[in-house]
Scaffold this motif. Structure first.
Motif: not given
Length: 242
Positions: A1-7, A152-157, A173-176, A165-166
């Motif tokens: 899931m991509a992080p939230f970005t402020m408008k 790394l996000a590309k390795d997230c299962a 990636a934080v996989d919960g 997370i940038l």
């Protein structure tokens, strides 16, 4: 899931002038977390804690007057449309630390639930478990961080259970899914406008901020992004047919 970005904001709103305090405290006053002088606390307020001198000196200090180039060590106020070094004085954030209650039986998600605020609920066959408030929850409370395995996000299962997370130009990636805390049980609404919490990356961690008042009995929801929303809609439609 991509992080939230402020408008991005067209212009900064004028903030209320707040007198300097000698003994500031975080309190819940109605539907909002506020900063008040200790002597001004009344019986209708719920005290969350005192503000240290070091933290108070940073509160309200502006970093940017727009949401452009916001670093994750700073805090953007959605109501003032300005970026602060730590937090807005008029709309402060109170960080509720993660906790583990080892006396609670069950998985780690249950042990880490802040039971003074929430309960785990059964949201039916389509949604599964969720989180509901056992009391009114004000805006300005922050829960987190979201826990899990970092890759790394590309390795997230398990991208549907993960936040991107940038950090220093790299996307992690934080996989919960396997070892996430209670935040992994918070469901996504059908539409972004229905969410009452928002994800906030801060200092390399993902946290959830209450940005709409949550009433007792109401389910907590956070928007997980447009791509997840599309998959979610497909899953729920399919489940309803079965």
């Amino acid at each position: 899931m991509a992080p939230f970005t402020m408008k991005s904001a067209k212009s900064a709103k004028k903030t209320v002038e707040i007198p300097k305090m000698t003994s500031p405290h975080y309190v819940i006053d109605g539907d909002q977390v506020k900063l008040v002088e200790h002597r001004d606390i009344n019986e209708n307020m719920e005290v969350l804690g005192a503000v240290t001198k070091k933290v108070y000196e940073q509160l309200g200090k502006l970093k940017n007057k727009t949401f452009k180039n916001v670093r994750d060590v700073h805090i953007a106020c959605n109501q003032c449309h300005q970026v602060f070094l730590t937090s807005c004085l008029e709309h402060p954030l109170f960080w509720v630390p993660n906790q583990i209650d080892r006396a609670v039986r069950g998985p780690y998600t249950h042990k880490t639930l802040p039971a003074q605020y929430f309960r785990i609920s059964d949201e039916g066959r389509v949604k599964g478990q969720g989180i509901r408030a056992i009391r009114n929850i004000p805006t300005g409370l922050v829960f987190g961080p979201y826990e899990g395995t970092r890759t790394l996000a590309k390795d997230c299962a398990n991208p549907d259970y993960s936040w991107d997370i940038l950090v220093n130009g790299e996307t992690w990636a934080v996989d919960g899914k396997k070892n996430g805390n209670w935040l992994v049980l918070i469901n996504s609404p059908n539409y972004q406008r229905e969410a009452n919490m928002v994800a906030l990356q801060h200092k390399g961690e993902m946290n959830y901020v209450v940005y709409k008042p949550i009433r007792q009995g109401e389910e907590l929801t956070v928007w997980y992004g447009a791509e997840f929303g599309k998959r979610l809609a497909k899953w729920r439609k399919q489940a309803e047919k079965e």
